[in-house]
Design an enzyme around this catalytic site. Structure first.
Site, PDB file in Angstrom:
ATOM      1  N   SER A 213      -9.386   2.469   6.473  1.00  0.00           N
ATOM      2  CA  SER A 213     -10.594   2.126   5.711  1.00  0.00           C
ATOM      3  C   SER A 213     -11.834   2.088   6.597  1.00  0.00           C
ATOM      4  O   SER A 213     -12.951   2.093   6.096  1.00  0.00           O
ATOM      5  CB  SER A 213     -10.413   0.775   5.012  1.00  0.00           C
ATOM      6  OG  SER A 213     -10.063  -0.217   5.953  1.00  0.00           O
TER       7      SER A 213
ATOM      8  N   VAL B 209      -0.630  -0.652   9.552  1.00  0.00           N
ATOM      9  CA  VAL B 209      -1.680  -1.671   9.652  1.00  0.00           C
ATOM     10  C   VAL B 209      -2.958  -1.107  10.269  1.00  0.00           C
ATOM     11  O   VAL B 209      -2.923  -0.156  11.062  1.00  0.00           O
ATOM     12  CB  VAL B 209      -1.204  -2.897  10.476  1.00  0.00           C
ATOM     13  CG1 VAL B 209      -0.083  -3.608   9.748  1.00  0.00           C
ATOM     14  CG2 VAL B 209      -0.785  -2.496  11.873  1.00  0.00           C
TER      15      VAL B 209
ATOM     16  N   MET C 166       0.832  -1.206   0.000  1.00  0.00           N
ATOM     17  CA  MET C 166       0.000   0.000   0.000  1.00  0.00           C
ATOM     18  C   MET C 166       0.864   1.254   0.000  1.00  0.00           C
ATOM     19  O   MET C 166       0.661   2.167  -0.805  1.00  0.00           O
ATOM     20  CB  MET C 166      -0.936   0.001   1.221  1.00  0.00           C
ATOM     21  CG  MET C 166      -1.811   1.234   1.341  1.00  0.00           C
ATOM     22  SD  MET C 166      -2.894   1.537  -0.079  1.00  0.00           S
ATOM     23  CE  MET C 166      -4.285   0.476   0.309  1.00  0.00           C
TER      24      MET C 166
ATOM     25  N   HIS D 239      -8.507   7.942   2.484  1.00  0.00           N
ATOM     26  CA  HIS D 239      -8.682   6.507   2.255  1.00  0.00           C
ATOM     27  C   HIS D 239      -8.507   6.161   0.779  1.00  0.00           C
ATOM     28  O   HIS D 239      -9.350   6.479  -0.052  1.00  0.00           O
ATOM     29  CB  HIS D 239     -10.078   6.091   2.742  1.00  0.00           C
ATOM     30  CG  HIS D 239     -10.387   4.649   2.501  1.00  0.00           C
ATOM     31  ND1 HIS D 239     -11.673   4.175   2.326  1.00  0.00           N
ATOM     32  CD2 HIS D 239      -9.572   3.557   2.386  1.00  0.00           C
ATOM     33  CE1 HIS D 239     -11.634   2.876   2.120  1.00  0.00           C
ATOM     34  NE2 HIS D 239     -10.374   2.482   2.146  1.00  0.00           N
TER      35      HIS D 239
END
Length: 730
Positions: A434, A406, A329, A455
């Site tokens: 998220s 995370v 990511m 996000h």
């Protein structure tokens, strides 16, 4: 002055001291771009009449005073025009054909100087002239099929005769914007020059045509005569193209195939007959549900872009950014930022995570080189925009930091409070969470006004949406800077307010809830997938869960259940939980609802797995047969209702933003227009009745809100544009 209107001016002068020529300039007053509204088309008719009536002219140059040539028709008029019916639309197009034909039939050579974007009707105007000269930075194309229609002002007639049927089909069916070099290669334009040389090049072409060096009459004959293809060549070109395009477009998008049929039907005909065929086909497509919804999407997209632009105007500069947390990511975010020109620091506490992030960025850049979108030199240059680091050394100069560690509130809290002490007082912090509340994550920050959510959707380089989430204490300045950065990254930001799951995930998980209930009552998840894919989703719910990852889905579902226990908390074990407990996480470990094998390209390919089927079967408390319609209703109603609730709760400002977020974020079928257009299409009264029937059996997840019931009773809609009532959403 030969003619002066609100959008068009026609002046005359002598061409390099020689014979008089006319210059028709598009310059729509009060607008940043030229558009062909009904009023502008009417002006064009008047201007062409004035040119034809002027004695002694020896040529015409069509040009634009704006950066773009003409971006196309005024799409905001489409719903109102299309409402008037097939006969009106045929007549309207024939009127435009008459104006365009009058340009094509002028008794002297004509040339268009294409200085910028020439799309749709703007491209079709360029095709009326004998010659076209194009600036090297300009683009040209016919994107109408992306709106569910086809070029209706001569594009299907003139372009095949100019560049060949095969090239024209590729342009029209694909709806592509084509660069100047590509346009020159196929013969769509006659010359490509630097922008500053455009007018001189256009005038030179006229002089050469008048001197007999260039045969403009032969050009006209070619554009107004039948295509030079015999019966066998026609069959090979058109039938091959239909097969290929049908495979690419899919069953829900009829316009590309219809465009090919129009070109085929008109292949042996002259100009007027071809135009009649085109006008009729355009009118029929314009009245379809697909066209209605795709035009609605375009208008919604303009609403979203306009709101984004308003934020950008008040945003502080974002010249240097950072991402906390490398890996896939973080690497994706770093790649996106670097590729669009904003330098970014990529920080992690582990060397191997940094290497993973860099590997991801390099891989994405390498794909761009493979596709010839970048040279190796440009790739190397862009890679230097990513600076890996294990320390906060240079964070004092960063304008905005994206936290992408995370999805754990304690870890995120620790990282955010730590980085806040390392950056300047005006630096914006944004969390790529998220599901976790932005207000909650801001609790331990000294400057919560500088903090918001950002996000991204996975994979970052492909998914256009970024949710910018405003917490209780988030300032307008923080939101504006984050929106500005997202747009600089080439993304579509939509600002939403804070709640569990924000907008997209909050809406998605009731959809998964409907899926869990179906499976629990005996539905075969493979059949559910097939039905929802046929409905228009890029993948069915079981397949989507495998892509999302069962661990991610279980975590997100827990957040939703805590936030909205009345309708999202579930007693007993769901199929998603069962998969997670059996360590079937989806594509990330090659087993979930399906098993995954690598295809020839190294991509995961799903196959049926008996172990998954047995696991799901054990959970079933009943064995019901569901019709296709029942499965669609049980999947779509919870998703649509949650979208309504998000609008009512003020999580999202407008129906346009809600629908665009679902299309960009989770692949809601574009031809259906979004969740709220889907309800409008069914009719609020019918939708509420369906929801109430399901709620009696299945509970609060399916219960309509009081406000929605009141809207239905009052005959209201989410969108004010009419005509949707004729659609059948199933």
């Amino acid at each position: 002055m030969i003619y002066q209107g609100n959008a068009i001016a026609v002046a005359s002068d002598t061409n390099n001291g020689g014979e008089p020529i006319a210059t028709l300039t598009f310059d729509l007053k009060g607008e940043s771009v030229n558009k062909l509204s009904s009023a502008v088309v009417a002006e064009l008719g008047e201007a062409v009449e004035a040119i034809a009536a002027t004695q002694g002219l020896s040529g015409l140059v069509i040009t634009s005073a704006k950066d773009a040539f003409i971006v196309g028709a005024d799409i905001t008029e489409f719903h109102g025009l299309f409402e008037k019916g097939e006969d009106y639309l045929v007549e309207m197009n024939q009127t435009v054909h008459a104006i365009f034909n009058a340009i094509e039939d002028l008794p002297f050579p004509t040339v268009t100087a294409i200085n910028g974007l020439a799309l749709g009707g703007g491209c079709e105007i360029t095709l009326t002239t004998d010659f076209r000269v194009m600036a090297d930075t300009a683009k040209i194309g016919l994107p109408e099929t992306k709106l569910g229609i086809l070029p209706g002002w001569g594009g299907c007639v003139r372009l095949p005769r100019l560049i060949g049927a095969d090239n024209a089909i590729e342009w029209i069916a694909g709806g592509t914007e084509n660069r100047a070099d590509a346009a020159l290669k196929v013969g769509a334009v006659d010359a490509v020059v630097p922008g500053e040389c455009l007018e001189a090049a256009a005038r030179d072409i006229l002089a050469r045509a008048n001197a007999g060096e260039l045969d403009y009459r032969a050009r006209r004959d070619e554009k107004t005569s039948p295509l030079k293809l015999d019966a066998i060549e026609q069959m090979m070109v058109f039938e091959t193209a239909k097969g290929y395009v049908a495979g690419k477009a899919g069953p829900h998008y009829p316009a590309p195939i219809e465009a090919i049929k129009v070109i085929q039907k008109g292949a042996g005909e002259g100009r007027e007959r071809c135009q009649a065929i085109e006008a009729k086909a355009f009118a029929k497509l314009a009245l379809t549900d697909v066209c209605y919804n795709l035009v609605g999407l375009f208008i919604n997209d303009q609403v979203v872009k306009k709101k984004g632009s308003q934020y950008v105007k008040q945003a502080q500069a974002v010249n240097q950014t950072a991402v906390l947390g490398a890996g896939i990511m973080g690497g994706g975010i770093a790649y996106q930022s670097a590729s669009k020109g904003t330098p970014i620091l990529m920080k992690d506490i582990k060397e191997d995570a940094i290497e993973l992030g860099l590997k991801e960025a390099r891989k994405l850049f390498a794909k761009q080189v493979e596709r010839k979108k970048l040279t190796t030199e440009t790739m190397a240059e862009k890679l230097t925009n990513i600076r890996p680091t294990l320390s906060y050394g240079d964070f004092g100069h960063v304008d905005l930091v994206v936290e992408a560690v995370v999805e754990n509130p304690k870890i995120k809290d620790a990282v955010l409070t730590e980085v806040e002490g390392q950056v300047g007082e005006d630096t914006i912090l944004a969390s790529n969470t998220s599901t976790i509340s932005i207000t909650r994550l801001a609790e331990n920050l000294k400057r919560p006004e500088n903090f918001c959510g950002m996000h991204f959707f996975n994979p970052v380089h492909r998914m256009p949406l970024v949710e910018v989430i405003r917490g209780e204490k988030t300032s307008d300045a923080a939101v504006a800077a984050t929106v500005s950065y997202a747009r600089a990254m080439g993304k579509t930001p939509i600002v939403v307010n804070d709640c569990p799951g924000f907008l997209v995930n909050r809406v998605l998980f009731p959809y998964f809830g409907g899926f869990s209930l179906l499976v629990e009552q005996g539905a075969d998840f493979r059949r559910v997938d097939k039905i929802m894919e046929k409905f228009g989703w890029p993948m069915g719910p079981a397949y989507l869960l495998d892509v999302v990852g069962m661990d991610t889905a279980v975590h997100a579902n827990e957040v939703m259940a805590e936030g909205f226990p009345d309708r999202m908390a579930r007693e007993g074990k769901t199929a998603i939980q069962a998969m997670y407990e059996a360590e079937r996480l989806g594509q990330k470990n090659a087993k979930g609802f399906y098993a995954y094998e690598e295809d020839k390209k190294g991509k995961p390919k799903k196959v049926d797995d008996e172990a998954a089927l047995s696991l799901v079967k054990e959970l079933a408390t009943a064995s019901q047969d569901f019709s296709d319609e029942e499965i669609i209703a049980r999947m779509m109603v919870p998703l649509c209702l949650e979208t309504v609730r998000c609008l009512e709760d003020g999580i999202v400002d407008t129906p346009a933003e809600a629908d665009m977020a679902l299309i960009y974020g989770i692949g809601f079928p574009p031809f259906r227009g979004g969740a709220l257009r889907y309800i409008d299409a069914m009719g609020l009264e019918a939708f509420v009745a369906q929801a109430e029937r399901l709620a009696e059996e299945l509970g609060p997840l399916y219960a309509p809100t009081d406000k929605l019931r009141a809207m239905a009773k009052a005959g209201e809609r989410f969108y004010s544009d009419a005509a949707a009532s004729s659609q059948n959403p199933a």
